[in-house]
Structures are given as C-alpha cells and as structure tokens.
Design an enzyme around this catalytic site. Sequence first.
Site, mmCIF file in Angstrom:
data_model
loop_
_atom_site.group_PDB
_atom_site.id
_atom_site.type_symbol
_atom_site.label_atom_id
_atom_site.label_comp_id
_atom_site.label_asym_id
_atom_site.label_seq_id
_atom_site.Cartn_x
_atom_site.Cartn_y
_atom_site.Cartn_z
ATOM 1 N N HIS A 87 0.799 -1.383 -0.113
ATOM 2 C CA HIS A 87 -0.043 0.052 -0.046
ATOM 3 C C HIS A 87 0.930 1.390 0.035
ATOM 4 C CE1 HIS A 87 -2.734 3.082 1.337
ATOM 5 N NE2 HIS A 87 -3.950 2.191 0.959
ATOM 6 N N GLU A 125 -7.649 -4.760 -0.390
ATOM 7 C CA GLU A 125 -8.248 -5.606 -1.548
ATOM 8 C C GLU A 125 -8.157 -7.096 -1.449
ATOM 9 O OE1 GLU A 125 -6.186 -2.953 -2.001
ATOM 10 O OE2 GLU A 125 -7.412 -1.476 -2.937
#
Length: 388
Positions: free
Chosen positions: A274, A327
Amino acid sequence: MHSTTASASASVAVPRGLAGVVVTDTALGDVRGREGFYHYRQYSAAELARSRGFEDIWHLMFHGHLPDAAERAAFLARTASLRRLPDEVRAALPAIARASAPSGPLAGLRTALSLLGAAAGLRPVYDLAPEERRADALAACAAVPTLLTALHRLGEGLEPVEPRADLPYAANYLYMLTGTEPDPVRARAVEQYLNSTVDHGFNASTFTGRVIASTGADVVAALTGAIGALSGPLHGGAPSRALDTLDAIGTPGRSRSWIRERVLAGDRIMGFGHPVYRTEDPRSRMLRTIAEEFGGPLVELAVQVERDVVDLLAELKPGRELHTNVEFYAGVVMELCGLPRQMFTPTFCAARVIGWSANILEQSADSKIIRPAARYTGPPPPQPVPAV
C-alpha cells in the site's frame, strides 16, 4: 519582471504525485500509515466498521456526530426514500448498460449519475446553502447502489430490482443485485466491508472530487470525476485481481513455489502493499477475521498465501516488508458473499461515494479554487511560427 519568471520564482517544487504534500485541512479523518491506523472524524474507522451500521457512519460523515436512536430512524427513512430513480433515468438505463457493457457498471455509472444530476436539476454548490448541498449529496449517494445494481442486471439480461425501503443500505444493495433478500450473516459481512471503505484520506479519487468541488460545480459533477479516478487500475481495480492471484495458485501446496517465482522475477503480487501503510492494513486485518468466520478452502488458501508472501520476502528480500492491503481479503469476503467479480470495484464505489460526498461538502465551504502550477519543460518560447 517577465510573467513566466515571476511565476517560476513564486512556485514551490513538490515531489512527484504530491507525495506527502499537505494541501488542505480536513475534519473528516486521516490515515496514519506508520501506525496502521485510520479514522473517520474522531473515531477509529475499524472499530466503527465492526460495531456500527453503515447509515450511522454516513450520518457521522455528513453531520459530524453519530446518531442517537431517533436520529438514526429519521436518517434511515430519509435515505431509503431517495433510492428510487426518476422515470427518465430508469428509461435510459438499458441503453447505458448496452453501451457500457465492455467496460462494466462502473463506466455506466458515470453516464447514469450525470443524467440523474441533470434530470434533478442540480445546481452548482457555489449557489447553494449548506443544507441544500447536503440534500443533493444525500440524493446522489442513495441512488448510486440502485444505478449500479440496475446496470449490472441489465448487462446480464435481467430486469432491475426495485429498492426496498425496509432494508438497510447493505442488505438492500444485495437484494437489488440478486433479487433475493440476503442471508443476514452475509449482509452484515458486506456491510462491514462497506463500512471499512467509506473514506481513506486524500487518495486520488477523493482529491479529484475536491478539485471539482472547488470550482463550485454541482455535487454530481464532482462525484463523476471521482468515479473516473477510481476506475483507473492503480486505484480501484484490485479486489478481483487479488482473487485472480489465488486462482492462479490454486492450492496451498503450490503457494510457496508460485510466490518464490514471482518475487525473484520482480513481479507485483496483487493484494499486497500500500502506498501509505508501512505496517498491516487495519482494513485487511478486520476482513481477514470476517473471512475466517466463514472458513472453507478459499480462506485457507488466502491465509496460506499471506503467510508465504511474508516469509519468502524475509528470505529473498531482507528488509522489504509487504503486507496484505484491503483488496486481498475484500475479494475473498465478497466472493464468499456471492458478489460477481465484475461488481467488486462498483461495490467499493457504493461505499466510497459517502466519503467523496463528505469531502465535496467540506470543500464547498471554501470559496478558493484549487489551481496548482506546472513546470514547463518544452522548447524555450517564443519560437517563430513557421510559415504555411
């Protein structure tokens, strides 16, 4: 002094992508990446996702406080009453679904939502009082799940399902998607996912929405721009791609060899890493817990892959940490809850529209347009214009 020289002398050089640059103040929330923590206003977003309903968080983002029982009932009734679409929008949806079929419901949403705003006669936020802006944002947010599910069903050759005012946001979304009232356990799992993705700092789509709002444009114009930013694969397209990774691995026994090959080749492993978090993504942590409550082969594979990625990176790339992002387990949870993969990113959008709208409302209170500068790097001007 020459104007370009004056402009250059007043400019401030910033990192590519505006990384780390603070562009405004906000009371809506923040992401503290090194701590693995993010919040909606003054509350832990992960704690809210676990303990509250979606409408409570919506109310918090729009009104600044969590609702009491009476406020919750009134807010539920008001937002539920806004779910049905105007006749002119409903009539246009089949054509929009056909035209957007190659790209999917998120592409169709841009057109459908713009039509909704035009049909409703939405005015620029610059010309509206704060309560009028909030009313426009409420109407747009309430309509997004209806539009997304209708576009999906039409694309599958099915008739849209009309919304039900007696169901909360997440359960109604699943009902409109499938035509069947959802199992409460799956409805709550999807609600917790939606809760966890309402807002997440100044990401690309949120910033896009605020830039458009700073021009004084109407709420739907700003939301449409945010949806466009979300549609990019570097921003909103990863939940289904993370599942593609699990599909490619197939079984826990193949996990280590598959990951080792990808790590040594320098390939990206979808669902990991991320740009903000330098530790475990708190959204992933919560969704992993939800997935483990379901159990089954897919969850066992996901947990094994997560463990193997961490272990193999420690072996092959010492010092490089890589954790699952939202996700990875979002895809697992949505798959277990029966959502089709082409609806994963649209489902994210059904939650994030609340955060975008809250940011649009906050930006609308500031009359200063966002107008940065760029550094010109082409041939030195002025050059002679060639004769024809």
